[in-house]
Structure formats: C-alpha cells, structure tokens
Design an enzyme around this catalytic site. Structure first.
Site, PDB file in Angstrom:
ATOM      1  N   THR A 178      -4.389   4.955   4.123  1.00 16.04           N
ATOM      2  CA  THR A 178      -3.246   5.862   4.190  1.00 16.04           C
ATOM      3  C   THR A 178      -3.722   7.302   4.432  1.00 16.04           C
ATOM      4  OG1 THR A 178      -2.054   4.472   2.651  1.00 16.04           O
ATOM      5  CG2 THR A 178      -1.464   6.778   2.608  1.00 16.04           C
ATOM      6  N   ARG A 206       7.759  -5.435   3.126  1.00 12.81           N
ATOM      7  CA  ARG A 206       7.102  -4.833   1.949  1.00 12.81           C
ATOM      8  C   ARG A 206       7.079  -3.306   2.089  1.00 12.81           C
ATOM      9  NH1 ARG A 206       2.279  -1.383   1.325  1.00 12.81           N
ATOM     10  NH2 ARG A 206       1.380  -1.839  -0.704  1.00 12.81           N
ATOM     11  N   VAL A 207       7.490  -2.627   1.038  1.00  9.18           N
ATOM     12  CA  VAL A 207       7.391  -1.170   0.996  1.00  9.18           C
ATOM     13  C   VAL A 207       6.436  -0.812  -0.134  1.00  9.18           C
ATOM     14  CG1 VAL A 207       8.633   0.986   0.590  1.00  9.18           C
ATOM     15  CG2 VAL A 207       9.717  -0.858   1.900  1.00  9.18           C
ATOM     16  N   GLY A 208       5.467   0.037   0.162  1.00  3.36           N
ATOM     17  CA  GLY A 208       4.491   0.410  -0.862  1.00  3.36           C
ATOM     18  C   GLY A 208       4.920   1.647  -1.632  1.00  3.36           C
ATOM     19  N   ASP A 209       3.937   2.330  -2.162  1.00  4.78           N
ATOM     20  CA  ASP A 209       4.188   3.519  -2.983  1.00  4.78           C
ATOM     21  C   ASP A 209       4.608   4.745  -2.180  1.00  4.78           C
ATOM     22  OD1 ASP A 209       1.414   3.283  -1.945  1.00  4.78           O
ATOM     23  OD2 ASP A 209       1.293   5.347  -2.679  1.00  4.78           O
ATOM     24  N   GLY A 230      -4.321   4.436  -1.778  1.00  2.00           N
ATOM     25  CA  GLY A 230      -4.854   3.315  -2.534  1.00  2.00           C
ATOM     26  C   GLY A 230      -3.880   2.158  -2.593  1.00  2.00           C
ATOM     27  N   GLY A 232      -0.890   0.292  -3.158  1.00  2.00           N
ATOM     28  CA  GLY A 232       0.460   0.807  -3.332  1.00  2.00           C
ATOM     29  C   GLY A 232       1.199   0.266  -4.533  1.00  2.00           C
TER      30      GLY A 232
HETATM   31  N1  GLY Z   1      -0.878   3.234  -0.494  1.00  2.00           N
HETATM   32  C1  GLY Z   1      -0.392   2.667   0.683  1.00  2.00           C
HETATM   33  C2  GLY Z   1       0.180   1.357   0.540  1.00  2.00           C
HETATM   34  O1  GLY Z   1      -0.225   0.589  -0.326  1.00  2.00           O
HETATM   35  O2  GLY Z   1       1.077   1.029   1.283  1.00  2.00           O
END
Ligand code: GLY
Length: 314
Positions: A178, A206-209, A230, A232
């Site tokens: 990222t 999927r949506v991360g952090d 890192g 997510g």
């Molecule tokens: N930190 C980015 C992700 O896991 O999508």
C-alpha cells in the site's frame, strides 16, 4: 497566523519481502516525496494538495501496489481502495473497490469535496468517477493490470493449493505494499492519505483498512496525522492510525507512537505493518513491524531522506 515548518513523509508499503528491486522501490517513494515537497515549497501550497500529489506519483508507478500495478483479486481483477483526510476540519473522502481510474486518491478527494458522503464503493464509485463534475479521466480495467501482478497471483494460487495460509503470511512475491503520505503545510494544516490495490488473491468485494477512517489514515491539526500500511484486517481491528495518534496526544514522540501502536497490533491480533506520522509541531516519525518498508521524507532542515527498512536510524 503562526507559521509552521512544512514537511512531508510517504511510504511505499510494509512488506516481508518486496517483489521489485529495492532501488526501484526506494526511487518510487523518493519521487513521491519530491512531488509532495514541490507543492509545499510553493507559496500557499496546502498539505492536502501535497498528499494528493505524492500519492498520485506512486499510483502511477507500476512498482507500487496502488493504481497501475495494483494487486489482483482471486479472479484476476483490480479493486482499489483509497482515502484522504483534512486535519483542519476532519473532512474525509474515500472510495473502495474501484476499477476505472488510475488515481483513486483523486477520486477520494472528489468524494470529500463534491458529495455529502464519506465513502463510495464499487459501481457507485465508478459511476461517480465517470460523472462530468469530477473531471477525472477513466481508464480501462486492463490498463491497471501488470504482468508482475499476474505472476504474483499465479504464485499465490499455487501456494494456497499447497498450504492453508492466512492473509497475514507474506508469500513470495506477494505484497501489502500500500502507499501513503502525510503532510504539514506552512499554515499548520495537516493531511493524510492512503491508497492500495489490497492483497493478492483477496476475495472479490473485500475491502481492507485503507478507506476506513482511523484505520488507513487519521489527521487532526490539534494532534498530528498518520497513514498506515500492512495487513488490512489487523489494522482495521485495532484502528491503527487513530491508535498511533492517541499515543502522540498522550505525549509520546511520533517514532515511539508508531512503534507502540505496531507492537500493540502484533501482540493483540498478530498483525504486522507500518506507520508514518507527522505531529502538529512538525516532528516526523515512522516504524514498521515487517522486514521492510519504503519511506521518504522531506523538510527544509534535512532535505530528502529515504530508506527501505526501519532498522537504520534517521
Ligand atoms: N493495508 C492494505 C490492505 O490490507 O488492503
């Protein structure tokens, strides 16, 4: 009005093993820091513009996992997440699962400035990108896909067949790289942004952090601003960016705050990553709990500094 010492710090992601040459990776963050610093050096250059410029530079660089060269989903597609936050008024804009623009951070900024919303996802976000009022050029999905990311997905598929890995394990060639940027301008305004293609082999949807406020970024002129990288799912569980700024608020230096927030994430949810921070009084800090994290920062006193891990002193 009191004047601040402008500063910018960027990261090109925290990983256990980077799939490109370290020199290309380092060059990508140096270019981004220079792009952001060029904005801050100009009279009236804002932290928001600097963060956007720095992140756009990395999104357009196929070495980075954001924009062109984003990691691929399990069915071989690009789905990108991005966020930008203004520390002067806590305004924030974010997008998730978009696949039609080269620079999702600019789309996130349009969400912040042209809508009443904080987050647009999927088809709605792509439709918003195509709307005339954004002025953002759309690109074909294929433009965003690189041969490197295709081969990483292939490796991931082979690995997953043989070993039941979870997403927190770094796979050869895979990456959580990222990108992000944090800036302080001469008016004392802070901003932060983060952009990503996510994780190789992630499930579609999927949506991360990254687009979640307090996880991928936080910015508040009364404390500081932070951008994270890192795993997510781990970052989301501990609201990593906000946690780091709580530590700054409690009196720790940005370096200590980054380390303590990452140590907490490792011990609590076994997640690894990295953080960059600028405090309201222009102190710069960063740390990572992975082997490597590309970083670069720039201010008038020190000029441009960069590296690909967090083990050497600044
Ligand atoms: N930190 C980015 C992700 O896991 O999508």
């Amino acid at each position: 009005m009191s004047r601040s010492q402008p500063a910018i710090i960027v990261h090109g992601g925290a990983v256990s093993r980077h799939s490109y040459s370290l020199s290309a990776w380092r060059a990508s963050v140096e270019d981004a820091a220079r792009a952001g610093w060029a904005v801050l050096e100009k009279s009236g250059g804002t932290a928001l513009d600097a963060v956007e410029a720095a992140i756009r530079s990395m999104e357009s660089n196929p070495v980075c996992n954001a924009g062109i060269g984003s990691c691929l989903t399990s069915d071989g597609r690009v789905e990108m997440d991005a966020i930008i936050m203004n520390g002067s008024n806590l305004d924030v804009g974010a997008v998730a699962c978009v696949n039609s623009v080269e620079n999702p951070v600019t789309l996130a900024r349009k969400v912040m400035e042209k809508t009443d919303h904080v987050l647009l996802v999927g088809e709605g976000a792509n439709q918003f990108a195509a709307a005339e009022q954004t002025g953002i050029p759309t690109v074909s999905k294929e433009t965003l896909i690189t041969e490197q990311r295709k081969s990483e997905l292939e490796k991931f598929r082979q690995f997953r067949k043989a070993v039941k890995a979870d997403f927190n394990v770094q796979i050869d060639g895979g990456g959580h790289d990222t990108v992000g940027a944090v800036a302080l301008d001469s008016s004392g305004n802070l901003a932060a942004g983060t952009s990503t293609g996510g994780i190789t082999g992630k499930l579609p949807g999927r949506v991360g952090d990254v687009p979640i406020v307090g996880c991928g970024v936080y910015a508040d002129n009364s404390i500081g601003a932070a951008s994270t990288t890192g795993h997510g799912e781990s970052i989301a569980k501990v609201t990593l960016a906000r946690q780091a700024l709580w530590f700054v608020e409690a009196g720790r230096s940005p370096d200590e705050a980054a380390k303590d927030a990452l140590d907490g994430m490792l011990s609590r949810v076994r997640g690894r990553g990295g953080i960059i921070i600028i405090s309201k009084d222009a102190r710069i800090g960063f740390n990572c709990s992975t082997d490597d994290m590309a970083w670069a920062y720039c201010n008038a006193r020190e000029g441009l500094k960069s590296g690909t891990n967090c083990h050497s002193s600044k």
